[in-house]
Design a protein around this motif. Structure first.
Motif, PDB file in Angstrom:
ATOM      1  N   CYS A   4      -3.811 -17.881 -33.663  1.00  0.00           N
ATOM      2  CA  CYS A   4      -4.819 -16.918 -33.225  1.00  0.00           C
ATOM      3  C   CYS A   4      -6.093 -17.675 -32.872  1.00  0.00           C
ATOM      4  CB  CYS A   4      -5.135 -15.908 -34.319  1.00  0.00           C
ATOM      5  SG  CYS A   4      -3.760 -14.866 -34.781  1.00  0.00           S
ATOM      6  N   TRP A   5      -6.874 -17.091 -31.965  1.00  0.00           N
ATOM      7  CA  TRP A   5      -8.171 -17.636 -31.598  1.00  0.00           C
ATOM      8  C   TRP A   5      -9.250 -16.869 -32.367  1.00  0.00           C
ATOM      9  CZ3 TRP A   5      -9.281 -21.653 -28.371  1.00  0.00           C
ATOM     10  CH2 TRP A   5      -8.243 -22.133 -27.591  1.00  0.00           C
ATOM     11  N   PHE A   6     -10.210 -17.595 -32.920  1.00  0.00           N
ATOM     12  CA  PHE A   6     -11.318 -16.970 -33.630  1.00  0.00           C
ATOM     13  C   PHE A   6     -12.637 -17.554 -33.158  1.00  0.00           C
ATOM     14  CE2 PHE A   6      -7.902 -16.089 -36.546  1.00  0.00           C
ATOM     15  CZ  PHE A   6      -8.205 -14.821 -37.008  1.00  0.00           C
ATOM     16  N   ILE A  30     -10.595 -13.328 -31.379  1.00  0.00           N
ATOM     17  CA  ILE A  30     -10.752 -13.195 -29.928  1.00  0.00           C
ATOM     18  C   ILE A  30      -9.437 -13.514 -29.206  1.00  0.00           C
ATOM     19  CG2 ILE A  30     -13.237 -13.612 -29.937  1.00  0.00           C
ATOM     20  CD1 ILE A  30     -12.592 -16.505 -28.988  1.00  0.00           C
ATOM     21  N   THR A  31      -8.329 -13.405 -29.919  1.00  0.00           N
ATOM     22  CA  THR A  31      -7.028 -13.734 -29.351  1.00  0.00           C
ATOM     23  C   THR A  31      -6.733 -12.891 -28.112  1.00  0.00           C
ATOM     24  OG1 THR A  31      -6.241 -14.336 -31.549  1.00  0.00           O
ATOM     25  CG2 THR A  31      -4.563 -13.937 -29.857  1.00  0.00           C
ATOM     26  N   ALA A  38      -6.564 -15.643 -19.715  1.00  0.00           N
ATOM     27  CA  ALA A  38      -5.486 -16.490 -19.186  1.00  0.00           C
ATOM     28  C   ALA A  38      -4.688 -15.737 -18.123  1.00  0.00           C
ATOM     29  CB  ALA A  38      -4.571 -16.957 -20.308  1.00  0.00           C
ATOM     30  N   ALA A  39      -4.412 -14.452 -18.366  1.00  0.00           N
ATOM     31  CA  ALA A  39      -3.679 -13.648 -17.384  1.00  0.00           C
ATOM     32  C   ALA A  39      -4.494 -13.474 -16.107  1.00  0.00           C
ATOM     33  CB  ALA A  39      -3.321 -12.284 -17.986  1.00  0.00           C
TER      34      ALA A  39
END
Length: 69
Positions: A4-6, A30-31, A38-39
């Protein structure tokens, strides 16, 4: 089992005497924002590649007819 992004922010605390007493820390996941970004980049890259390699002329205009691409 997943990454996960934090976004992490820490602020030091001091006692009334001025000595270090710890941290106040916040973590925000912030995942989903990272996945959406990215999309979006992938879509932009795909559209850019199509427009640059199309054998015909492509353009886009704004609401008043001014060419923007």
């Amino acid at each position: 089992g997943a990454y996960c992004w934090f976004r992490n922010l820490g602020v030091p605390l001091s006692s009334p005497e001025g000595s270090f007493s710890g941290y106040v820390n916040t973590c925000i996941d912030i995942t989903e924002q990272k996945r959406s970004l990215a999309a979006l980049r992938e879509t932009e890259d795909r559209i850019r590649l199509m427009s640059e390699s199309a054998p015909v002329m492509l353009w886009m205009s704004d609401a008043v007819g001014k060419c923007v691409h």
